[in-house]
Design an enzyme around this catalytic site. Sequence first.
Site, short mmCIF file in Angstrom:
data_model
loop_
_atom_site.label_atom_id
_atom_site.label_comp_id
_atom_site.label_asym_id
_atom_site.label_seq_id
_atom_site.Cartn_x
_atom_site.Cartn_y
_atom_site.Cartn_z
N ASP A 62 0.90 -0.97 -0.05
CA ASP A 62 0.03 0.08 -0.11
C ASP A 62 0.94 1.33 -0.14
OD1 ASP A 62 -1.74 2.15 0.58
OD2 ASP A 62 -2.98 1.19 1.90
N LEU A 63 0.59 2.12 -1.12
CA LEU A 63 1.67 3.33 -0.97
C LEU A 63 1.62 4.23 0.34
CD1 LEU A 63 1.00 4.73 -4.55
CD2 LEU A 63 3.02 3.80 -3.60
N ALA A 95 3.89 4.05 -9.87
CA ALA A 95 2.53 4.06 -9.51
C ALA A 95 2.01 5.43 -8.95
CB ALA A 95 2.12 2.85 -8.18
N SER A 96 0.92 5.73 -9.66
CA SER A 96 -0.01 6.87 -9.27
C SER A 96 -1.39 6.47 -9.63
CB SER A 96 0.59 8.08 -9.92
OG SER A 96 -0.09 9.13 -9.41
N LYS A 106 0.01 14.65 -10.17
CA LYS A 106 1.35 14.28 -10.76
C LYS A 106 2.34 15.53 -10.45
CE LYS A 106 2.18 11.20 -12.61
NZ LYS A 106 2.69 9.99 -12.25
#
Length: 525
Positions: free
Chosen positions: A266-267, A287-288, A368
Amino acid sequence: MSTNPAPESNPASTSSSPSEAPKPPIEPLRLPTPDEIRGQDIWNNCAVRSVFSGVVGGGLGLALGLFLGSFDTPIMQDTMTGKQQFIYQAKQMGRKSWSNCKTFAVMGLIFSAAECVVEKARAKHDTTNTAVAGCVTGGALSATGNLPRHFCKSCRRYWTHGGTLRDIPVGGATRKNAKCSSTITSSPPSTAAASQAFTPFFSAATAHGGAGMNVFGSFTSLLSSTQLKHLGSWAWKGYFRDDEKETKHLESLEGAESRLRLFQIDLLDYDSIVAAVNGAAGVFHLASPCIVEEVKDPENELLAPAIKGTNNVLTAAKELGVRRVVVTSSICAIMPSPYWPADKVKNEDCWTDVDYCKQNGLWYPLSKTLAEKAAWEFAKEKGLDVVVVNPGVVMGPVLPPTLSASMLILLRLLQGCTETYENFFMGSIHVKDVALAHILVYENTAATGRHLCVEAISHYGDFAAMVAELYPEYNIPRLPKDTQPGLLRSKNASTKLMDLGLQFIPMEQIIKESVESLKSKGFIS
């Protein structure tokens, strides 16, 4: 005494008599006049009137299509021979004439039928019948299902702009607006979510993802089996959520059984990231979250995973002695940038305007941009070696069972979507080139800073026009040429990657491979 013989009678002379009436003259063939037609009972038949109007409308549309098609010129006209240009022009004329023929034929048929029925029901011939018929025509061409608001909009559109046949559902397709989600601009193309047909690569390198997002959607975009062979003994670590669909296609790749190790993280959970990064020489942080649907909670859905997730990954990398981290950002961290000088081509020095994004609800570009800025701030403060790749719209062959946001843009264009992605498009890039860009910036210690990664800076209108040129059988909308206000085009925008030896796959090949992959996977016919 001799007598003269009686003269023989002449049948031809006896067959005609002065009392026979002369034959009437033969009149030339001619079409009946409108008044003569209206005087016949057959004209009162609504079916006859409808068919007649449809035929006339079809003929008019055919002529109009031929006329308009003759003005179509190919984008790459300078590189085409005279024969190729002639064939292209002929195809365009045929396509437009057939399309307009159908449009006008259907319009004429529906309009005439509606007017006739209303006229008989009211037993009166006036402009009311015409107005009602116009509304029915516009509604029938544009609305699907029993939707009064679409009917009313279409009624107004018919009188102001005219109907379009492409709004009619064909083969189970929905109305045009449904094909082109109005909320997709909240989640534009992202390399971090590009699910393409390329194997992940890692020199003890790590891609990361968080709960609630398709991590291998980003992870699988990196490498094909050809790059995998190039990397030799590299080992890979991948991270995913608990979903078999995320990993099944990866586990079946050649060499995956012995060289691919998968983790679930999990980020927002730092400990889970530490366990995964431990022992890695390099980290590729892709990942984003990229949300196609409407963003209801920007903070929790986009901003926190992107910004805090990046900080967690970089912190783990620093603590565990990772040599270099490659962060996959996006052109959405470069634009929208409305205050960039109008006479200057956008490059790595250009940053997305944060205030503009907040004011206009552009949450993905905001996430971003803030995530990349957080990465640079961390690298400066902690002394971590960080390098960034900023890809455009990533396309190419599809491997996973679901499509990325970038490929959805192409799919919707093929279905007739007229969205122009004003604040999100800066150019396209083949997923294979994205993978090579990551390899180059990781392996070359001289690579520093940001790296714009597009085959050329172009407008979405350029992209749509080339798709239409390559695949005229699809109903591609004709968009304005300049769909990104203030964006200057450039064929050699990604000079930093070119200097590292990357030769970009051209837009034409990107489109061909992407469309053919969509066909082979059954997303389009």
